[in-house]
Design an enzyme around this catalytic site. Structure first.
Site, PDB file in Angstrom:
ATOM      1  N   LYS A  99       3.889   6.848   4.713  1.00 54.76           N
ATOM      2  CA  LYS A  99       3.168   5.567   4.677  1.00 54.76           C
ATOM      3  C   LYS A  99       3.148   4.898   6.049  1.00 54.76           C
ATOM      4  O   LYS A  99       2.888   3.697   6.157  1.00 54.76           O
ATOM      5  CB  LYS A  99       3.817   4.642   3.638  1.00 54.76           C
ATOM      6  CG  LYS A  99       3.599   5.139   2.206  1.00 54.76           C
ATOM      7  CD  LYS A  99       4.165   4.191   1.181  1.00 54.76           C
ATOM      8  CE  LYS A  99       5.444   4.719   0.597  1.00 54.76           C
ATOM      9  NZ  LYS A  99       5.937   3.941  -0.561  1.00 54.76           N
ATOM     10  N   ARG A 159      18.785  16.671  -8.805  1.00 57.66           N
ATOM     11  CA  ARG A 159      18.922  15.266  -9.173  1.00 57.66           C
ATOM     12  C   ARG A 159      18.918  15.086 -10.689  1.00 57.66           C
ATOM     13  O   ARG A 159      18.018  15.575 -11.368  1.00 57.66           O
ATOM     14  CB  ARG A 159      17.768  14.460  -8.553  1.00 57.66           C
ATOM     15  CG  ARG A 159      17.864  14.344  -7.036  1.00 57.66           C
ATOM     16  CD  ARG A 159      16.564  13.818  -6.453  1.00 57.66           C
ATOM     17  NE  ARG A 159      16.701  13.417  -5.061  1.00 57.66           N
ATOM     18  CZ  ARG A 159      16.586  14.249  -4.029  1.00 57.66           C
ATOM     19  NH1 ARG A 159      16.353  15.537  -4.228  1.00 57.66           N
ATOM     20  NH2 ARG A 159      16.718  13.802  -2.797  1.00 57.66           N
ATOM     21  N   ARG A 204      12.372  -0.303 -11.142  1.00 64.82           N
ATOM     22  CA  ARG A 204      10.967  -0.524 -10.811  1.00 64.82           C
ATOM     23  C   ARG A 204      10.125  -0.666 -12.073  1.00 64.82           C
ATOM     24  O   ARG A 204      10.324   0.069 -13.054  1.00 64.82           O
ATOM     25  CB  ARG A 204      10.423   0.661 -10.000  1.00 64.82           C
ATOM     26  CG  ARG A 204      11.143   0.905  -8.683  1.00 64.82           C
ATOM     27  CD  ARG A 204      10.979  -0.230  -7.681  1.00 64.82           C
ATOM     28  NE  ARG A 204       9.585  -0.420  -7.297  1.00 64.82           N
ATOM     29  CZ  ARG A 204       8.956   0.269  -6.342  1.00 64.82           C
ATOM     30  NH1 ARG A 204       9.601   1.198  -5.669  1.00 64.82           N
ATOM     31  NH2 ARG A 204       7.691   0.023  -6.057  1.00 64.82           N
ATOM     32  N   ARG A 246       3.672 -10.739   2.368  1.00 65.57           N
ATOM     33  CA  ARG A 246       5.112 -10.767   2.120  1.00 65.57           C
ATOM     34  C   ARG A 246       5.937 -10.651   3.395  1.00 65.57           C
ATOM     35  O   ARG A 246       7.158 -10.862   3.346  1.00 65.57           O
ATOM     36  CB  ARG A 246       5.485  -9.635   1.148  1.00 65.57           C
ATOM     37  CG  ARG A 246       4.691  -9.662  -0.177  1.00 65.57           C
ATOM     38  CD  ARG A 246       5.180 -10.747  -1.111  1.00 65.57           C
ATOM     39  NE  ARG A 246       6.566 -10.552  -1.491  1.00 65.57           N
ATOM     40  CZ  ARG A 246       6.970  -9.757  -2.480  1.00 65.57           C
ATOM     41  NH1 ARG A 246       6.103  -9.101  -3.206  1.00 65.57           N
ATOM     42  NH2 ARG A 246       8.255  -9.632  -2.755  1.00 65.57           N
ATOM     43  N   PRO A 298       0.799  -1.219   0.000  1.00 66.31           N
ATOM     44  CA  PRO A 298       0.000   0.000   0.000  1.00 66.31           C
ATOM     45  C   PRO A 298       0.839   1.281   0.000  1.00 66.31           C
ATOM     46  O   PRO A 298       1.888   1.326   0.616  1.00 66.31           O
ATOM     47  CB  PRO A 298      -0.797  -0.106   1.304  1.00 66.31           C
ATOM     48  CG  PRO A 298      -0.055  -1.065   2.155  1.00 66.31           C
ATOM     49  CD  PRO A 298       0.772  -1.917   1.262  1.00 66.31           C
ATOM     50  N   GLU A 299       0.327   2.279  -0.746  1.00 66.30           N
ATOM     51  CA  GLU A 299       0.963   3.589  -0.788  1.00 66.30           C
ATOM     52  C   GLU A 299       0.136   4.565   0.047  1.00 66.30           C
ATOM     53  O   GLU A 299      -0.781   4.154   0.756  1.00 66.30           O
ATOM     54  CB  GLU A 299       1.094   4.045  -2.244  1.00 66.30           C
ATOM     55  CG  GLU A 299       1.943   3.071  -3.070  1.00 66.30           C
ATOM     56  CD  GLU A 299       2.098   3.510  -4.516  1.00 66.30           C
ATOM     57  OE1 GLU A 299       1.969   4.717  -4.792  1.00 66.30           O
ATOM     58  OE2 GLU A 299       2.330   2.651  -5.367  1.00 66.30           O
TER      59      GLU A 299
END
Ligand SMILES: [Zn+2]
Length: 286
Positions: free
Chosen positions: A58, A170, A274, A126, A2-3
């Protein structure tokens, strides 16, 4: 997953359904869930009452009477379910266990029973998630230690200027930069893909190249994606396949399906390690 939207949905369920309820039983079936916890067992929660629930990034914080707080991070597959004796239920987070199926599931690691007969089931397929029990007075320092950036939505949300400053330092792909919890707290794989699609920005573009009008579009899109997610109680992604409601998610988990904006096929690639979904029509390589 979940985010942020899924954890915010959990927070609302706990606040709405459990505030004022007294804890009458604890069944912790996976003790390692409590790794790194200042208080090594949950026993001291017995008899206490839930006083509220907060969220930072989170991390869910459940506050209890007489100064204890339980922090939870759900990592890749956490789920909370509150189930009443008549079968009524409220579920948020990972889609496994089946929210409509029987509880506890074999992936359910903690059962908390309350005085009104309701049970909170914490499941984690998990087992990467964790719980930490501490004094409420220690929560501020514990959260600060994570180094989270500003939230993506709600009070104190990141400004466009702040986002621009953080991206300007970045040269990594913008998708990867946005997944850094020090840039925007709570954003994860699903909602970054959705925000970049709405903003029309290719996920592999260098973060420091997103400026001007594009930066403003990206900032708006981050807030939009998180709010959409919260509104619908989180996204439904099962085995990397999305089940969109009212056109959301629009790209994540929709490889090969038509883009809801231009009709072209959604492509899956990898960015920063990802799985990343985008529309080559709406998000061209510059
Ligand atoms: Zn498109």
């Amino acid at each position: 997953m979940p985010e942020l939207p899924e954890v915010e949905t959990m927070r609302r369920i706990v606040e709405r359904e459990l505030t004022g309820r007294r804890l009458s039983s604890i069944d912790l079936r996976l003790p390692k869930l409590l790794r790194g916890s200042p208080l090594p067992t949950l026993d001291s929660l017995l008899g206490r009452t839930v006083t509220g629930a907060r969220r930072r990034a989170k991390v869910l914080v459940i506050d209890w009477s007489d100064g204890l707080s339980l922090l939870a991070h759900f990592k890749l597959a956490g789920q909370l379910a509150v189930v009443w004796p008549d079968g009524r239920r409220a579920v948020a987070g990972h889609p496994i266990p089946d929210p409509g199926g029987p509880y506890p599931h074999k992936a359910t690691h903690l059962l908390l029973g309350f005085d009104d007969g309701s049970t909170l089931y914490h499941s984690d397929l998990r087992q990467f998630g964790w719980l930490r029990l501490m004094e409420t007075a220690a929560v501020g320092a514990a959260l600060a230690a994570f180094g989270f950036g500003p939230e993506g939505v709600g009070p104190g949300a990141i400004t466009a200027e702040h986002l621009g400053n953080r991206l300007a330092r970045r040269r990594i792909p913008v998708k990867q930069a946005l997944l850094d919890q020090g840039v925007v707290a709570g954003l994860g794989n699903i909602y970054v893909d959705e925000a970049l699609h709405r903003a029309g920005i290719h996920p592999a573009r260098p973060a420091n190249g997103v400026v001007g009008g594009e930066l403003l579009r990206l900032h708006e899109a981050i807030g939009w994606a998180l709010e959409r997610g919260i509104e619908q109680g989180g996204a439904t992604i099962v085995h990397q396949r999305a089940y969109p409601r009212d056109g959301f998610p629009a790209v994540h988990g929709r490889q090969g399906e038509p883009c809801m904006v231009c009709g072209g096929p959604i492509v899956k690639t990898r960015v920063g390690g990802r799985g990343t979904y985008f529309c080559p029509g709406c998000q061209p390589v510059p």
